[in-house]
Design a protein around this motif. Sequence first.
Motif, short mmCIF file in Angstrom:
data_model
loop_
_atom_site.label_atom_id
_atom_site.label_comp_id
_atom_site.label_asym_id
_atom_site.label_seq_id
_atom_site.Cartn_x
_atom_site.Cartn_y
_atom_site.Cartn_z
N ILE A 81 95.59 22.57 137.26
CA ILE A 81 96.39 22.05 138.35
C ILE A 81 97.51 21.15 137.83
O ILE A 81 98.67 21.31 138.20
CB ILE A 81 95.50 21.31 139.37
CG1 ILE A 81 94.57 22.31 140.05
CG2 ILE A 81 96.35 20.59 140.41
CD1 ILE A 81 93.60 21.69 141.03
N LEU A 82 97.17 20.18 136.98
CA LEU A 82 98.18 19.25 136.47
C LEU A 82 98.89 19.76 135.22
O LEU A 82 99.91 19.20 134.81
CB LEU A 82 97.54 17.90 136.18
CG LEU A 82 96.97 17.17 137.40
CD1 LEU A 82 96.27 15.90 136.97
CD2 LEU A 82 98.04 16.89 138.42
N ASP A 83 98.35 20.80 134.60
CA ASP A 83 98.94 21.43 133.41
C ASP A 83 99.23 20.40 132.31
O ASP A 83 100.30 20.39 131.71
CB ASP A 83 100.20 22.19 133.80
CG ASP A 83 100.61 23.18 132.73
OD1 ASP A 83 99.73 23.67 132.00
OD2 ASP A 83 101.82 23.45 132.62
N MET A 84 98.24 19.54 132.05
CA MET A 84 98.41 18.51 131.04
C MET A 84 98.03 19.06 129.66
O MET A 84 97.08 19.81 129.55
CB MET A 84 97.54 17.29 131.36
CG MET A 84 97.98 16.60 132.63
SD MET A 84 97.00 15.15 132.98
CE MET A 84 97.67 14.02 131.79
N PRO A 85 98.77 18.69 128.64
CA PRO A 85 98.47 19.18 127.28
C PRO A 85 97.34 18.37 126.63
O PRO A 85 97.55 17.61 125.70
CB PRO A 85 99.80 18.99 126.55
CG PRO A 85 100.42 17.81 127.23
CD PRO A 85 99.99 17.90 128.67
N ILE A 86 96.15 18.53 127.15
CA ILE A 86 94.97 17.83 126.63
C ILE A 86 94.06 18.84 125.96
O ILE A 86 93.84 19.93 126.48
CB ILE A 86 94.19 17.14 127.77
CG1 ILE A 86 95.08 16.13 128.49
CG2 ILE A 86 92.95 16.46 127.24
CD1 ILE A 86 94.41 15.52 129.72
N LYS A 87 93.52 18.45 124.80
CA LYS A 87 92.53 19.32 124.14
C LYS A 87 91.28 19.34 125.01
O LYS A 87 90.80 18.32 125.45
CB LYS A 87 92.17 18.78 122.76
CG LYS A 87 93.26 18.86 121.76
CD LYS A 87 92.80 18.56 120.35
CE LYS A 87 91.86 17.41 120.22
NZ LYS A 87 91.53 17.05 118.84
N VAL A 88 90.75 20.53 125.24
CA VAL A 88 89.52 20.65 126.00
C VAL A 88 88.31 20.48 125.07
O VAL A 88 87.36 19.80 125.41
CB VAL A 88 89.45 22.03 126.71
CG1 VAL A 88 88.14 22.19 127.46
CG2 VAL A 88 90.63 22.18 127.66
N PHE A 89 88.39 21.06 123.90
CA PHE A 89 87.34 20.97 122.90
C PHE A 89 87.93 20.33 121.65
O PHE A 89 89.14 20.38 121.43
CB PHE A 89 86.80 22.35 122.55
CG PHE A 89 86.22 23.08 123.73
CD1 PHE A 89 85.00 22.73 124.25
CD2 PHE A 89 86.93 24.12 124.31
CE1 PHE A 89 84.48 23.40 125.34
CE2 PHE A 89 86.41 24.81 125.40
CZ PHE A 89 85.18 24.44 125.92
#
Length: 92
Positions: A81-89
């Motif tokens: 939804i927010l399309d943030m460049p965060i690592k998921v793993f």
Amino acid sequence: MFVQGLLSGGNPIGRIAWRPVIMVAIAASAFAGLIETAGLLAATLAMMVLAVPAGDDHKVKEFSIFAVIMLIMAWFLFIFILDMPIKVFPWS
């Protein structure tokens, strides 16, 4: 009304519950420290596990279901939804 409230005796304020305050602060700090290195899911899970002692009622089954739902919601919200460049793993 303000002056009346100050002048009336009223009930005294009770003791501050320090355990919830401290545990939530530690949980938020852990999330902030882990989000970059460990990824979104690990940081969210660590935050939830560290915040559990802040409450009085601990049930493993309820917490496990809640944790899975929150992890899915955090992943969906921040990544899609927010399309943030965060690592998921950590490895992603």
